[in-house]
Design a protein around this motif. Structure first.
Motif, PDB file in Angstrom:
ATOM      1  N   ILE A   1     -25.677 -32.417  32.244  1.00 52.91           N
ATOM      2  CA  ILE A   1     -25.033 -32.968  31.274  1.00 52.91           C
ATOM      3  C   ILE A   1     -25.754 -34.117  30.769  1.00 52.91           C
ATOM      4  N   LEU A   2     -25.973 -34.131  29.270  1.00 55.15           N
ATOM      5  CA  LEU A   2     -26.757 -35.016  28.549  1.00 55.15           C
ATOM      6  C   LEU A   2     -26.034 -36.146  27.900  1.00 55.15           C
ATOM      7  N   CYS A   3     -26.471 -37.172  28.460  1.00 57.67           N
ATOM      8  CA  CYS A   3     -25.706 -38.480  27.592  1.00 57.67           C
ATOM      9  C   CYS A   3     -27.034 -39.348  27.228  1.00 57.67           C
ATOM     10  N   LEU A   4     -27.465 -39.003  26.196  1.00 60.36           N
ATOM     11  CA  LEU A   4     -28.736 -39.257  25.660  1.00 60.36           C
ATOM     12  C   LEU A   4     -28.426 -39.332  24.063  1.00 60.36           C
ATOM     13  N   PRO A   5     -29.361 -39.997  23.358  1.00 62.69           N
ATOM     14  CA  PRO A   5     -29.562 -40.097  21.932  1.00 62.69           C
ATOM     15  C   PRO A   5     -30.104 -38.675  21.559  1.00 62.69           C
ATOM     16  N   ASP A   6     -29.707 -38.140  20.336  1.00 67.17           N
ATOM     17  CA  ASP A   6     -30.044 -36.980  19.830  1.00 67.17           C
ATOM     18  C   ASP A   6     -31.480 -36.472  20.181  1.00 67.17           C
ATOM     19  N   ASP A   7     -32.385 -37.139  19.989  1.00 67.24           N
ATOM     20  CA  ASP A   7     -33.960 -36.631  20.082  1.00 67.24           C
ATOM     21  C   ASP A   7     -34.035 -36.376  21.175  1.00 67.24           C
ATOM     22  N   ALA A   8     -33.504 -37.198  22.319  1.00 59.90           N
ATOM     23  CA  ALA A   8     -33.937 -37.268  23.559  1.00 59.90           C
ATOM     24  C   ALA A   8     -33.166 -35.997  24.352  1.00 59.90           C
ATOM     25  N   ALA A   9     -31.949 -35.793  23.651  1.00 54.21           N
ATOM     26  CA  ALA A   9     -31.164 -34.561  24.056  1.00 54.21           C
ATOM     27  C   ALA A   9     -31.827 -33.227  23.791  1.00 54.21           C
ATOM     28  N   ARG A  10     -32.490 -33.285  22.706  1.00 50.72           N
ATOM     29  CA  ARG A  10     -33.221 -31.937  22.003  1.00 50.72           C
ATOM     30  C   ARG A  10     -34.438 -31.910  23.010  1.00 50.72           C
ATOM     31  N   GLU A  11     -34.870 -32.782  23.563  1.00 48.14           N
ATOM     32  CA  GLU A  11     -36.059 -32.952  24.267  1.00 48.14           C
ATOM     33  C   GLU A  11     -35.809 -32.378  25.841  1.00 48.14           C
ATOM     34  N   ALA A  12     -34.667 -32.842  26.350  1.00 47.53           N
ATOM     35  CA  ALA A  12     -34.236 -32.270  27.604  1.00 47.53           C
ATOM     36  C   ALA A  12     -34.168 -31.043  27.598  1.00 47.53           C
ATOM     37  N   VAL A  13     -33.400 -30.408  26.494  1.00 47.68           N
ATOM     38  CA  VAL A  13     -33.090 -29.105  26.612  1.00 47.68           C
ATOM     39  C   VAL A  13     -34.544 -27.964  26.465  1.00 47.68           C
ATOM     40  N   SER A  14     -35.448 -28.373  25.943  1.00 47.06           N
ATOM     41  CA  SER A  14     -36.984 -28.262  25.712  1.00 47.06           C
ATOM     42  C   SER A  14     -37.559 -28.084  27.223  1.00 47.06           C
ATOM     43  N   LEU A  15     -37.346 -29.278  27.854  1.00 48.75           N
ATOM     44  CA  LEU A  15     -38.086 -29.466  29.103  1.00 48.75           C
ATOM     45  C   LEU A  15     -37.560 -28.318  30.215  1.00 48.75           C
ATOM     46  N   ALA A  16     -36.339 -28.070  30.040  1.00 50.28           N
ATOM     47  CA  ALA A  16     -35.584 -26.866  31.141  1.00 50.28           C
ATOM     48  C   ALA A  16     -35.889 -25.408  30.544  1.00 50.28           C
ATOM     49  N   LYS A  17     -36.333 -25.364  29.589  1.00 48.74           N
ATOM     50  CA  LYS A  17     -36.408 -23.891  28.727  1.00 48.74           C
ATOM     51  C   LYS A  17     -37.094 -23.035  29.649  1.00 48.74           C
ATOM     52  N   GLY A  18     -36.215 -21.838  29.887  1.00 45.83           N
ATOM     53  CA  GLY A  18     -36.593 -20.649  30.862  1.00 45.83           C
ATOM     54  C   GLY A  18     -36.158 -20.833  32.135  1.00 45.83           C
ATOM     55  N   GLU A  19     -35.596 -21.934  32.428  1.00 45.11           N
ATOM     56  CA  GLU A  19     -35.247 -21.966  33.948  1.00 45.11           C
ATOM     57  C   GLU A  19     -33.842 -21.801  34.328  1.00 45.11           C
TER      58      GLU A  19
ATOM     59  N   GLY B   1     -12.144 -41.089  27.162  1.00 49.23           N
ATOM     60  CA  GLY B   1     -11.531 -39.992  28.185  1.00 49.23           C
ATOM     61  C   GLY B   1     -11.572 -38.597  27.519  1.00 49.23           C
ATOM     62  N   LYS B   2     -10.395 -37.995  26.748  1.00 49.48           N
ATOM     63  CA  LYS B   2     -10.549 -37.046  26.073  1.00 49.48           C
ATOM     64  C   LYS B   2     -11.669 -36.890  24.782  1.00 49.48           C
ATOM     65  N   GLY B   3     -12.058 -38.232  24.572  1.00 48.81           N
ATOM     66  CA  GLY B   3     -13.142 -38.486  23.534  1.00 48.81           C
ATOM     67  C   GLY B   3     -14.480 -38.402  24.165  1.00 48.81           C
ATOM     68  N   ALA B   4     -14.711 -38.037  25.315  1.00 47.72           N
ATOM     69  CA  ALA B   4     -16.163 -38.272  25.856  1.00 47.72           C
ATOM     70  C   ALA B   4     -16.171 -37.690  27.205  1.00 47.72           C
ATOM     71  N   SER B   5     -16.244 -38.690  28.236  1.00 46.77           N
ATOM     72  CA  SER B   5     -16.385 -38.098  29.768  1.00 46.77           C
ATOM     73  C   SER B   5     -15.162 -37.398  30.058  1.00 46.77           C
ATOM     74  N   GLY B   6     -14.191 -37.351  29.637  1.00 45.19           N
ATOM     75  CA  GLY B   6     -12.926 -36.496  30.399  1.00 45.19           C
ATOM     76  C   GLY B   6     -13.196 -35.340  29.780  1.00 45.19           C
ATOM     77  N   SER B   7     -13.678 -34.936  28.543  1.00 42.49           N
ATOM     78  CA  SER B   7     -13.786 -33.658  27.980  1.00 42.49           C
ATOM     79  C   SER B   7     -15.107 -33.053  28.540  1.00 42.49           C
ATOM     80  N   ALA B   8     -16.129 -33.953  28.912  1.00 43.21           N
ATOM     81  CA  ALA B   8     -17.409 -33.332  29.604  1.00 43.21           C
ATOM     82  C   ALA B   8     -16.865 -32.712  30.872  1.00 43.21           C
ATOM     83  N   VAL B   9     -16.181 -33.408  31.675  1.00 39.22           N
ATOM     84  CA  VAL B   9     -15.515 -32.971  32.961  1.00 39.22           C
ATOM     85  C   VAL B   9     -14.730 -31.736  33.036  1.00 39.22           C
ATOM     86  N   GLN B  10     -13.839 -31.796  31.960  1.00 40.81           N
ATOM     87  CA  GLN B  10     -13.348 -30.632  31.635  1.00 40.81           C
ATOM     88  C   GLN B  10     -13.954 -29.417  31.411  1.00 40.81           C
ATOM     89  N   ASN B  11     -15.069 -29.411  30.511  1.00 36.75           N
ATOM     90  CA  ASN B  11     -15.897 -28.353  30.037  1.00 36.75           C
ATOM     91  C   ASN B  11     -16.725 -27.747  31.328  1.00 36.75           C
TER      92      ASN B  11
END
Length: 309
Positions: free
Chosen positions: A55-73, A292-302
């Protein structure tokens, strides 16, 4: 076997709330990175690659980096940033948005969690565009107010510590005055509108809560519907849903006011249909907790949908 969950950015406002929600769950193993190591790319990469779902709770660029760090795993992602909310290969994390959306989230490898203003806006727009009541080129105006927690740790500190040099002293202020708020692209895409809305967000001196207003002229809508028709379209769209509900018309008409903190502490989004029959106007108002439904609540639901999927 317990699913391994890594919250990348767990020390921020949304990340902390998600961690608190998951801390006592026996079906999960929470992977954690000490705050002093949060910028260590190698340690982050190791946990991102080990996790079943990150679960990425990061600025946009850091979130993109996080996805690339786990690529293929094989790591699955829930991204709470704005980086991927309009990306074609990401599923939008609003389970009640349209038929089959919860199933799409459950099966997804990559889910873009909602924006708080956006989910309130999309929740009202999408049923009307799908039902072809709201023309896609309608000149939409959205006005909203949020609790200051939506601004993250810096704004929370500015609001709650008046001794700071950068303290915010206003009790209520509008912002994004250039009409270029970052939630607009997802509102347009997932709300189903083609003309850029005029969106005016504001912040009030309360920690959590939100109201999103969508005023409409009924004579500019297809078929010139009345309040009951608008209410029926929304109610039919969300029939049987647990977290998105529509207040009965009688309940809405009896309200002398609507509190922006009405849904604080819940994961519910409640839509109200306000207006006077025969006057040709309606104001749709979504009330929700921005964290809640606007952030962490939706994340946990997902997350729960993905775990079951």
């Amino acid at each position: 076997m317990a699913a391994k969950i890594f919250i990348d950015g767990e020390h921020g406002t949304t990340g902390l709330q998600i961690r608190e929600r998951l801390a006592e769950r026996g079906d999960l193993t929470l992977l954690s990175l000490p705050v002093e190591d949060r910028r260590d790319a190698a340690k982050r990469a190791a946990l991102l690659q080990e996790a079943d779902i990150a679960i990425l709770c990061l600025p946009d660029d850091a979130a993109r980096e996080a996805v690339s760090l786990a690529k293929g795993e094989g790591t699955r992602f829930i991204d709470a940033s704005t980086a991927h909310r309009t990306a074609e290969d990401w599923v939008y994390g609003f389970a009640e948005m349209t038929e089959g959306q919860a199933q799409r989230i459950a099966a997804a490898e990559k889910v873009a969690n909602v924006g708080c203003y956006a989910i309130g806006s999309v929740a009202m727009l999408r049923p009307l565009t799908e039902a072809e009541i709201l023309p896609r080129d309608y000149p939409v105006t959205i006005n909203a107010v949020s609790g200051y927690s939506g601004g993250g740790k810096q704004m929370i500190a500015q609001m709650e510590d008046p001794s700071r040099d950068d303290a915010i002293t206003a009790n209520h202020f509008a912002y994004a005055l250039t009409l270029a708020h970052k939630h607009l692209p997802e509102i347009m895409m997932h709300g189903g509108v083609e003309r850029k809305p005029i969106f005016t967000p504001a912040v009030g001196r309360f920690a959590q809560g939100m109201l999103v207003n969508l005023p409409l002229h009924l004579d500019l809508l297809s078929g010139k519907p009345d309040l009951a028709t608008i209410h029926a379209a929304l109610s039919d769209h969300y029939a049987g849903q647990e977290h998105v509900t529509v207040a009965p018309l009688g309940e809405a008409s009896a309200l002398p006011r609507l509190d922006a903190e009405a849904m604080t502490g819940t994961d519910e989004l409640r839509i109200h249909v306000f207006g006077t029959d025969g006057e040709g106007q309606v104001n749709l108002v979504a009330a929700l907790d921005n964290l809640g439904k606007g952030a962490s609540g939706s994340a946990v639901q997902n997350l729960d949908l993905m775990l079951r999927g």
